[in-house]
Design a protein around this motif. Structure first.
Motif, short mmCIF file in Angstrom:
data_model
loop_
_atom_site.label_atom_id
_atom_site.label_comp_id
_atom_site.label_asym_id
_atom_site.label_seq_id
_atom_site.Cartn_x
_atom_site.Cartn_y
_atom_site.Cartn_z
N THR A 100 -4.86 2.70 7.22
CA THR A 100 -4.08 3.92 7.45
C THR A 100 -4.09 4.81 6.22
N CYS A 101 -3.70 4.27 5.07
CA CYS A 101 -3.55 5.13 3.88
C CYS A 101 -4.70 4.99 2.89
N CYS A 127 -5.97 -0.67 3.07
CA CYS A 127 -5.20 -0.30 4.26
C CYS A 127 -5.98 0.73 5.07
N CYS A 131 0.86 -1.18 0.00
CA CYS A 131 0.00 0.00 0.00
C CYS A 131 0.90 1.24 0.00
N GLN A 132 0.33 2.41 0.09
CA GLN A 132 1.15 3.61 0.02
C GLN A 132 2.04 3.79 1.25
N CYS A 133 1.48 3.57 2.43
CA CYS A 133 2.24 3.83 3.66
C CYS A 133 3.18 2.69 4.02
N GLY A 134 3.00 1.54 3.39
CA GLY A 134 3.91 0.42 3.62
C GLY A 134 3.48 -0.53 4.73
N ALA A 135 2.35 -0.27 5.35
CA ALA A 135 1.88 -1.18 6.41
C ALA A 135 1.54 -2.54 5.83
ZN LIG Z 1 -1.20 1.86 4.02
#
Ligand SMILES: [Zn+2]
Length: 119
Positions: A76-77, A74, A11-15
């Protein structure tokens, strides 16, 4: 014929991180109410060729229409790196968002259009 290789994606934030083994020979876009908003280029991989490396706890699932596809994003992002479901024979598969892969190699002219709007 393109060679299958293992791609890393996130994903974008890497989680959320995953790997998928694919040749990216059949990328597609879909015109359903969700995919056209995401503008995602996608590819299907059998469950055996998909590994969620991290971030299971960061994922939320969204289902609509027939509820047969688990759209996972995700928390988060907000990016949807993949969805999961089954093919017509009942085999598990993941539909990966090709735009979430690191350095994906595919032929843009090979992108087919899936008529998900009438699915
Ligand atoms: Zn994310």
């Amino acid at each position: 014929m393109a060679q299958a290789r293992t791609y890393a994606g996130s994903c974008q934030c890497g989680a959320v991180r995953f790997t998928a083994r694919t040749a990216l020979e059949a990328p597609f876009m879909c015109n359903c109410s969700r995919c056209r908003r995401l503008n995602a280029v996608m590819a299907s991989v059998p469950d055996a060729d998909f590994t969620l490396e991290s971030g299971a706890e960061a994922l939320a699932t969204y289902r609509f229409n027939s509820h047969r596809i688990a759209h996972q994003f995700c928390t988060t992002c907000g990016i949807q790196p993949f969805a999961s479901g089954t093919d017509a024979k009942g085999n598990g598969l993941h539909v990966i968002n090709v735009n979430c892969l690191e350095d994906p190699h595919y032929d843009a002219d090979a992108i087919t259009r899936f008529n998900g709007a009438d699915f």
